[in-house]
Motif scaffolding. Structure first.
Motif, PDB file in Angstrom:
ATOM      1  N   MET A  43       3.675 -10.028  -3.646  1.00  0.00           N
ATOM      2  CA  MET A  43       5.030  -9.761  -3.183  1.00  0.00           C
ATOM      3  C   MET A  43       6.402 -10.244  -3.904  1.00  0.00           C
ATOM      4  N   ARG A  44       6.119 -11.224  -4.686  1.00  0.00           N
ATOM      5  CA  ARG A  44       7.415 -11.476  -5.665  1.00  0.00           C
ATOM      6  C   ARG A  44       7.365 -10.407  -6.688  1.00  0.00           C
ATOM      7  N   ALA A  45       6.181  -9.973  -7.188  1.00  0.00           N
ATOM      8  CA  ALA A  45       6.019  -9.088  -8.237  1.00  0.00           C
ATOM      9  C   ALA A  45       6.626  -7.808  -7.857  1.00  0.00           C
ATOM     10  N   GLY A  46       6.230  -7.216  -6.641  1.00  0.00           N
ATOM     11  CA  GLY A  46       6.571  -5.976  -6.116  1.00  0.00           C
ATOM     12  C   GLY A  46       7.895  -6.015  -5.474  1.00  0.00           C
ATOM     13  N   GLY A  47       8.777  -6.889  -5.163  1.00  0.00           N
ATOM     14  CA  GLY A  47       9.871  -6.985  -4.555  1.00  0.00           C
ATOM     15  C   GLY A  47       9.737  -7.123  -2.983  1.00  0.00           C
ATOM     16  N   PHE A  48       8.654  -7.317  -2.443  1.00  0.00           N
ATOM     17  CA  PHE A  48       8.190  -7.442  -0.932  1.00  0.00           C
ATOM     18  C   PHE A  48       9.141  -8.637  -0.521  1.00  0.00           C
ATOM     19  N   ALA A 316       2.423  -5.333  -5.391  1.00  0.00           N
ATOM     20  CA  ALA A 316       2.807  -5.374  -6.576  1.00  0.00           C
ATOM     21  C   ALA A 316       3.184  -4.166  -7.163  1.00  0.00           C
ATOM     22  N   GLY A 317       2.742  -2.949  -6.698  1.00  0.00           N
ATOM     23  CA  GLY A 317       2.777  -1.610  -6.747  1.00  0.00           C
ATOM     24  C   GLY A 317       4.232  -0.929  -6.115  1.00  0.00           C
ATOM     25  N   LEU A 318       4.982  -1.688  -5.416  1.00  0.00           N
ATOM     26  CA  LEU A 318       6.152  -1.196  -4.645  1.00  0.00           C
ATOM     27  C   LEU A 318       7.177  -0.577  -5.719  1.00  0.00           C
TER      28      LEU A 318
END
Length: 353
Positions: A43-48, A316-318
């Motif tokens: 979540m952190r990596a993708g901006g969720f 993370a793919g967002l």
């Protein structure tokens, strides 16, 4: 490298993973295990930045059940609706799932939000802003007493049904090709549920509801019509997708639709088979924006509840999805609306300021 665009998401089934393996919940939530599609590091990596965390009561699985995943890989198909789950059976399961969400809040990286002001504050503090959502109202009895208990615990969004009958109405079956015109409308208890949700400012989610039930909610509710994770029937004629007539009703109510990432609701042929890139997702976004307007469309991933495009992969793919939207020609202001702004505005229209 710039920070990812914050994404507020219309639907995820992460709590179901915790329900199925409660002893591993700390690892499942706090570590990137490579399993599923959501956890705090990804979540952190993708901006969720937050979204609707669903409480969904799984149907019992019998040893002689057909392989539904295999059937859905080869349309046409029409799966029977699962049996209704009694309130008494659903209640302890829902309690466990809400308990997991409350543990996540106590752990410190997530906040259960009851207002848009709380969502904005949680996002500003770097916490995951979670809405407690029921995907199917099985944990609520026809007398609606439990609705008030759950509301006191933070419930702010519910779908009267998943894709099976409840005391309140009928869900659409998983079928392709098929219209959502299946089954009867809301029961008398369902009509009372709509009225009480309006009074309590609980958002009503139409994503799994059949057409007659959809029409009943539209006639009875004084709130915007919302489908948290649904796509366009004209582009993919799945029973789970929204017809042009339904989209027009959502637009007229100043409502909202969240784009579902599930392969079988995106592909024209209805197959749950991977595709490269993001073109089918962009086609559905284009159609939704053209039909509903730029202020009534968002993202409704169905993370941890669906097979999704491999080039997206997981939370993370967002940023790859956002970049595909940008390359498609959408400006930064519209991207911000799609990523989070429209959801917060729709919730303000539903809950109040």
């Amino acid at each position: 490298m710039s920070a990812p665009v914050p994404v507020f998401d219309g639907h995820n089934d992460f709590l179901l993973r915790l329900l199925r393996d409660p002893e591993a919940r700390e690892t499942t939530w706090l570590s990137d295990t490579g399993q599923g599609q959501l956890d705090l590091p990804r979540m952190r990596a993708g901006g969720f930045a937050g979204g609707f965390f669903a409480v969904y009561i799984p149907s019992p699985v019998a040893h002689d059940d057909p392989d539904f995943d295999a059937i859905m890989r080869n349309p046409p198909f029409s799966l029977p609706l699962p049996e209704a789950i009694p309130f008494e059976d659903a209640l302890p399961v829902a309690m466990k799932m809400v308990g997991h969400l409350m543990w996540m809040e106590r752990e410190g990286n997530l906040q259960i939000c009851r207002s848009v002001a709380e969502i904005r504050a949680a996002m500003a503090e770097g916490k995951i802003a979670a809405i407690l959502h029921f995907e199917g109202a099985e944990p609520i009895g026809p007398d609606l007493d439990a609705l008030h208990v759950w509301h006191a615990m933070g419930l702010r969004s519910l779908g009267p049904v998943w894709s099976r009958p409840t005391a309140f109405g009928h869900g659409v079956p998983f079928a392709y090709p098929s219209a959502p015109d299946t089954g009867d409308g809301l029961t008398e208890a369902g009509k009372r549920l709509v009225a009480e949700c309006n009074r309590l400012k609980i958002m009503i989610d139409l994503s799994h509801l059949n057409e007659k039930g959809f029409d009943d909610v539209a006639a009875l509710s004084d709130a915007p019509l919302v489908a948290t994770h649904s796509n366009v029937h004209a582009l993919c004629p799945s029973s789970r997708n929204l017809t042009d007539r339904q989209l027009a009703m959502i637009r007229e109510s100043d409502g909202m639709v969240g784009l579902n990432y599930a392969l079988g609701f995106l592909r024209e042929d209805g197959k749950t088979e991977p595709f490269e890139g993001f073109e089918p997702m962009l086609r559905h976004l284009d159609y939704l924006i053209e039909t509903l307007g730029e202020g009534r469309v968002g993202l409704g991933s169905d993370f941890d509840g669906a097979q999704i495009p491999p080039d997206l992969g997981d939370a993370a793919g967002l940023p790859r999805l956002i970049e595909a939207i940008r390359a498609h020609g959408y400006g930064e202001a519209l991207i911000e609306k799609l990523a989070h702004g429209n959801w917060l505005a729709a919730l303000e229209r539903t809950w109040g300021g």
